[in-house]
Design a protein around this motif. Structure first.
Motif, PDB file in Angstrom:
ATOM      1  N   TYR A  33       0.843  -1.195   0.000  1.00  0.00           N
ATOM      2  CA  TYR A  33       0.000   0.000   0.000  1.00  0.00           C
ATOM      3  C   TYR A  33       0.880   1.248   0.000  1.00  0.00           C
ATOM      4  CZ  TYR A  33      -3.080  -3.414   2.470  1.00  0.00           C
ATOM      5  OH  TYR A  33      -3.793  -4.525   2.876  1.00  0.00           O
ATOM      6  N   TRP A  34       0.389   2.305  -0.630  1.00  0.00           N
ATOM      7  CA  TRP A  34       0.928   3.649  -0.468  1.00  0.00           C
ATOM      8  C   TRP A  34      -0.175   4.522   0.139  1.00  0.00           C
ATOM      9  CZ3 TRP A  34       5.796   5.297  -0.772  1.00  0.00           C
ATOM     10  CH2 TRP A  34       6.719   4.589  -1.557  1.00  0.00           C
ATOM     11  N   TYR A  35       0.176   5.200   1.240  1.00  0.00           N
ATOM     12  CA  TYR A  35      -0.743   6.121   1.893  1.00  0.00           C
ATOM     13  C   TYR A  35      -0.137   7.523   1.904  1.00  0.00           C
ATOM     14  CZ  TYR A  35      -3.748   2.458   3.899  1.00  0.00           C
ATOM     15  OH  TYR A  35      -4.630   1.418   4.082  1.00  0.00           O
ATOM     16  N   GLN A  36      -1.013   8.523   1.850  1.00  0.00           N
ATOM     17  CA  GLN A  36      -0.612   9.917   1.999  1.00  0.00           C
ATOM     18  C   GLN A  36      -1.157  10.437   3.326  1.00  0.00           C
ATOM     19  OE1 GLN A  36      -2.882  13.037  -0.012  1.00  0.00           O
ATOM     20  NE2 GLN A  36      -0.985  13.773  -0.936  1.00  0.00           N
ATOM     21  N   LEU A  46      -3.617   5.768  -1.277  1.00  0.00           N
ATOM     22  CA  LEU A  46      -3.431   6.211  -2.655  1.00  0.00           C
ATOM     23  C   LEU A  46      -3.567   5.044  -3.619  1.00  0.00           C
ATOM     24  CD1 LEU A  46      -0.384   8.637  -2.297  1.00  0.00           C
ATOM     25  CD2 LEU A  46      -2.779   9.257  -2.658  1.00  0.00           C
ATOM     26  N   ILE A  47      -2.887   3.945  -3.315  1.00  0.00           N
ATOM     27  CA  ILE A  47      -2.901   2.805  -4.217  1.00  0.00           C
ATOM     28  C   ILE A  47      -2.579   1.542  -3.452  1.00  0.00           C
ATOM     29  CG2 ILE A  47      -0.467   3.094  -4.881  1.00  0.00           C
ATOM     30  CD1 ILE A  47      -1.307   2.265  -7.758  1.00  0.00           C
ATOM     31  N   GLN A  48      -3.168   0.433  -3.906  1.00  0.00           N
ATOM     32  CA  GLN A  48      -2.930  -0.872  -3.304  1.00  0.00           C
ATOM     33  C   GLN A  48      -2.555  -1.845  -4.415  1.00  0.00           C
ATOM     34  OE1 GLN A  48      -6.315  -2.547  -1.236  1.00  0.00           O
ATOM     35  NE2 GLN A  48      -5.341  -4.533  -0.953  1.00  0.00           N
ATOM     36  N   PHE A  49      -1.445  -2.564  -4.195  1.00  0.00           N
ATOM     37  CA  PHE A  49      -0.979  -3.595  -5.127  1.00  0.00           C
ATOM     38  C   PHE A  49      -1.163  -4.976  -4.502  1.00  0.00           C
ATOM     39  CE2 PHE A  49       1.272  -1.136  -8.320  1.00  0.00           C
ATOM     40  CZ  PHE A  49       1.676   0.019  -7.670  1.00  0.00           C
ATOM     41  N   GLN A  50      -1.465  -5.940  -5.343  1.00  0.00           N
ATOM     42  CA  GLN A  50      -1.416  -7.342  -4.956  1.00  0.00           C
ATOM     43  C   GLN A  50      -0.420  -7.973  -5.920  1.00  0.00           C
ATOM     44  OE1 GLN A  50      -2.938  -8.678  -2.361  1.00  0.00           O
ATOM     45  NE2 GLN A  50      -2.345 -10.793  -2.681  1.00  0.00           N
ATOM     46  N   ASN A  51       0.733  -8.374  -5.376  1.00  0.00           N
ATOM     47  CA  ASN A  51       1.887  -8.744  -6.214  1.00  0.00           C
ATOM     48  C   ASN A  51       2.202  -7.549  -7.113  1.00  0.00           C
ATOM     49  OD1 ASN A  51       2.319 -11.421  -5.124  1.00  0.00           O
ATOM     50  ND2 ASN A  51       0.384 -11.957  -6.104  1.00  0.00           N
ATOM     51  N   ASN A  52       2.226  -7.695  -8.425  1.00  0.00           N
ATOM     52  CA  ASN A  52       2.535  -6.524  -9.241  1.00  0.00           C
ATOM     53  C   ASN A  52       1.313  -5.955  -9.944  1.00  0.00           C
ATOM     54  OD1 ASN A  52       2.248  -8.614 -10.964  1.00  0.00           O
ATOM     55  ND2 ASN A  52       4.046  -8.184 -12.201  1.00  0.00           N
ATOM     56  N   GLY A  53       0.114  -6.381  -9.501  1.00  0.00           N
ATOM     57  CA  GLY A  53      -1.113  -5.859 -10.070  1.00  0.00           C
ATOM     58  C   GLY A  53      -1.783  -4.851  -9.148  1.00  0.00           C
ATOM     59  N   VAL A  54      -2.465  -3.874  -9.747  1.00  0.00           N
ATOM     60  CA  VAL A  54      -3.147  -2.844  -8.977  1.00  0.00           C
ATOM     61  C   VAL A  54      -4.533  -3.337  -8.545  1.00  0.00           C
ATOM     62  CG1 VAL A  54      -4.117  -0.519  -9.030  1.00  0.00           C
ATOM     63  CG2 VAL A  54      -1.934  -0.985 -10.162  1.00  0.00           C
ATOM     64  N   VAL A  55      -4.791  -3.274  -7.236  1.00  0.00           N
ATOM     65  CA  VAL A  55      -6.096  -3.648  -6.705  1.00  0.00           C
ATOM     66  C   VAL A  55      -7.026  -2.442  -6.679  1.00  0.00           C
ATOM     67  CG1 VAL A  55      -7.326  -4.491  -4.665  1.00  0.00           C
ATOM     68  CG2 VAL A  55      -5.138  -5.519  -5.315  1.00  0.00           C
ATOM     69  N   ASP A  56      -6.474  -1.307  -6.243  1.00  0.00           N
ATOM     70  CA  ASP A  56      -7.291  -0.092  -6.125  1.00  0.00           C
ATOM     71  C   ASP A  56      -6.397   1.123  -6.266  1.00  0.00           C
ATOM     72  OD1 ASP A  56      -9.873   1.049  -3.766  1.00  0.00           O
ATOM     73  OD2 ASP A  56      -8.941   2.040  -5.471  1.00  0.00           O
ATOM     74  N   ALA A  67       2.494   5.123  -9.853  1.00  0.00           N
ATOM     75  CA  ALA A  67       3.161   4.136  -9.003  1.00  0.00           C
ATOM     76  C   ALA A  67       3.312   2.840  -9.765  1.00  0.00           C
ATOM     77  CB  ALA A  67       2.358   3.903  -7.718  1.00  0.00           C
ATOM     78  N   GLU A  68       4.373   2.141  -9.453  1.00  0.00           N
ATOM     79  CA  GLU A  68       4.570   0.830 -10.059  1.00  0.00           C
ATOM     80  C   GLU A  68       5.224  -0.108  -9.064  1.00  0.00           C
ATOM     81  OE1 GLU A  68       7.049   1.360 -13.475  1.00  0.00           O
ATOM     82  OE2 GLU A  68       8.811   1.924 -12.327  1.00  0.00           O
ATOM     83  N   ARG A  69       5.043  -1.370  -9.307  1.00  0.00           N
ATOM     84  CA  ARG A  69       5.621  -2.403  -8.454  1.00  0.00           C
ATOM     85  C   ARG A  69       6.154  -3.496  -9.374  1.00  0.00           C
ATOM     86  NH1 ARG A  69       3.002  -6.324  -3.767  1.00  0.00           N
ATOM     87  NH2 ARG A  69       4.996  -6.732  -2.713  1.00  0.00           N
ATOM     88  N   LEU A  70       7.406  -3.328  -9.733  1.00  0.00           N
ATOM     89  CA  LEU A  70       8.021  -4.254 -10.660  1.00  0.00           C
ATOM     90  C   LEU A  70       8.335  -5.576  -9.973  1.00  0.00           C
ATOM     91  CD1 LEU A  70      10.421  -1.763 -12.458  1.00  0.00           C
ATOM     92  CD2 LEU A  70       8.178  -2.590 -13.215  1.00  0.00           C
ATOM     93  N   LYS A  71       8.027  -6.661 -10.645  1.00  0.00           N
ATOM     94  CA  LYS A  71       8.336  -8.010 -10.162  1.00  0.00           C
ATOM     95  C   LYS A  71       7.662  -8.325  -8.824  1.00  0.00           C
ATOM     96  CE  LYS A  71      12.816  -8.049 -12.498  1.00  0.00           C
ATOM     97  NZ  LYS A  71      14.287  -8.224 -12.368  1.00  0.00           N
ATOM     98  N   GLY A  72       6.664  -7.528  -8.468  1.00  0.00           N
ATOM     99  CA  GLY A  72       5.914  -7.816  -7.263  1.00  0.00           C
ATOM    100  C   GLY A  72       6.672  -7.628  -5.971  1.00  0.00           C
ATOM    101  N   VAL A  73       7.757  -6.843  -5.999  1.00  0.00           N
ATOM    102  CA  VAL A  73       8.531  -6.640  -4.772  1.00  0.00           C
ATOM    103  C   VAL A  73       8.585  -5.144  -4.465  1.00  0.00           C
ATOM    104  CG1 VAL A  73      10.710  -7.081  -3.582  1.00  0.00           C
ATOM    105  CG2 VAL A  73       9.860  -8.721  -5.259  1.00  0.00           C
ATOM    106  N   ASP A  74       9.694  -4.478  -4.863  1.00  0.00           N
ATOM    107  CA  ASP A  74       9.847  -3.054  -4.587  1.00  0.00           C
ATOM    108  C   ASP A  74       8.802  -2.237  -5.336  1.00  0.00           C
ATOM    109  OD1 ASP A  74      13.495  -2.796  -4.364  1.00  0.00           O
ATOM    110  OD2 ASP A  74      12.016  -4.015  -3.310  1.00  0.00           O
ATOM    111  N   SER A  75       8.573  -1.036  -4.813  1.00  0.00           N
ATOM    112  CA  SER A  75       7.613  -0.144  -5.453  1.00  0.00           C
ATOM    113  C   SER A  75       8.151   1.276  -5.445  1.00  0.00           C
ATOM    114  CB  SER A  75       6.271  -0.176  -4.723  1.00  0.00           C
ATOM    115  OG  SER A  75       5.348   0.728  -5.295  1.00  0.00           O
ATOM    116  N   THR A  76       7.782   2.041  -6.460  1.00  0.00           N
ATOM    117  CA  THR A  76       8.103   3.462  -6.496  1.00  0.00           C
ATOM    118  C   THR A  76       6.826   4.260  -6.698  1.00  0.00           C
ATOM    119  OG1 THR A  76       8.558   3.351  -8.848  1.00  0.00           O
ATOM    120  CG2 THR A  76      10.437   3.157  -7.363  1.00  0.00           C
ATOM    121  N   LEU A  77       6.781   5.398  -6.059  1.00  0.00           N
ATOM    122  CA  LEU A  77       5.687   6.346  -6.196  1.00  0.00           C
ATOM    123  C   LEU A  77       6.288   7.644  -6.717  1.00  0.00           C
ATOM    124  CD1 LEU A  77       2.670   7.129  -5.595  1.00  0.00           C
ATOM    125  CD2 LEU A  77       3.485   7.972  -3.390  1.00  0.00           C
ATOM    126  N   LYS A  78       5.722   8.178  -7.799  1.00  0.00           N
ATOM    127  CA  LYS A  78       6.267   9.377  -8.411  1.00  0.00           C
ATOM    128  C   LYS A  78       5.209  10.477  -8.449  1.00  0.00           C
ATOM    129  CE  LYS A  78       9.439   6.779 -11.389  1.00  0.00           C
ATOM    130  NZ  LYS A  78       9.829   6.442 -12.783  1.00  0.00           N
TER     131      LYS A  78
END
Lengths: 112, 114
Positions: A33-36, A46-56, A67-78
């Motif tokens: 999850y990313w929260y503000q 802001l956004i929720q990922f399940q593995n590398n897919g966006v849930v919400d 935001a992205e979550r490559l390979k279902g691990v690390d994530s970046t928010l821009k």
């Protein structure tokens, strides 16, 4: 067990500049999850990922935030371009099981 | 839609006195309730949670909260506070319909006075 890692801890930028935040979740946690958190308010998703897919991502201002979550691990928010009202703490959280989220220390962004 | 109301933005209390931080929620379905604590310049830490079963839940450091469905409340209590309890406390709600997302209240700043 290592916790959720976030970097940088602090960032000051001028409005209209771009900025990126990084999050490394707890190993094996599929949900991220990313929260503000604006000063004086509770965290807002802001956004929720399940593995590398966006849930919400319904509350993500998509005209400037990505935001992205490559390979279902690390994530970046821009954020590009940043506005004064983006000044906040950006919190990353991860979970393995439902209803048990672990939060990082956050990145405090100041837009001047 | 979920919403959480924390009625007190700031609560000052003397050391060793009891404290109650209030939390009310609105939801049309079964909910799961949480209290998180945030120390200065740190992230959120889970203090306690209610998922099912006994309506009274306790933390390891003496806090407890009671789920009251009729009052739609989940107030946090501690019989005797310490200086180290000074922090921001957030109540949060979730349910299976929201994909395990957390909806937070605006927080209560607890200040323990020596």
């Amino acid at each position: 067990e290592a916790g959720v890692a976030q970097s940088p801890r602090y960032k000051i930028i001028e409005k209209r500049q771009s900025v990126a935040f990084w999050c490394n979740p707890i190993s094996g946690h599929a949900t991220l999850y990313w929260y503000q958190q604006i000063l004086g308010q509770g965290p807002k998703l802001l956004i929720q990922f399940q593995n590398n897919g966006v849930v919400d991502d319904s509350q993500l201002p998509k005209d400037r935030f990505s935001a992205e979550r490559l390979k279902g691990v690390d994530s970046t928010l821009k954020i590009q371009p940043a506005k004064l009202e983006d000044s906040a703490v950006y919190l990353c959280a991860s979970s393995l099981v439902p209803y048990e989220a672990f939060f990082g220390q956050g990145t405090r962004l100041t837009v001047v | 839609a979920q919403s959480v109301t924390q009625l007190d933005s700031q609560v000052p209390v003397f050391e060793e006195a009891p404290v109650e931080l209030r939390c009310n929620y609105s939801s049309s379905v079964s909910v799961y309730l949480f209290w998180y604590v945030q120390y200065p310049n740190q992230g959120l830490q889970l203090l306690l949670k209610y998922l099912s079963g006994s309506t009274l839940v306790k933390s390891i450091n003496g806090f407890e909260a009671e789920f009251n469905k009729s009052q739609t409340s989940f107030h946090l209590r501690k019989p005797s506070v310490h200086i180290s309890d000074t922090a921001e406390y957030f109540c949060a709600v979730s349910d299976s319909n929201t994909g395990n997302q957390f909806y937070f209240g605006t927080g209560t700043s607890l200040t323990v006075i020596p």
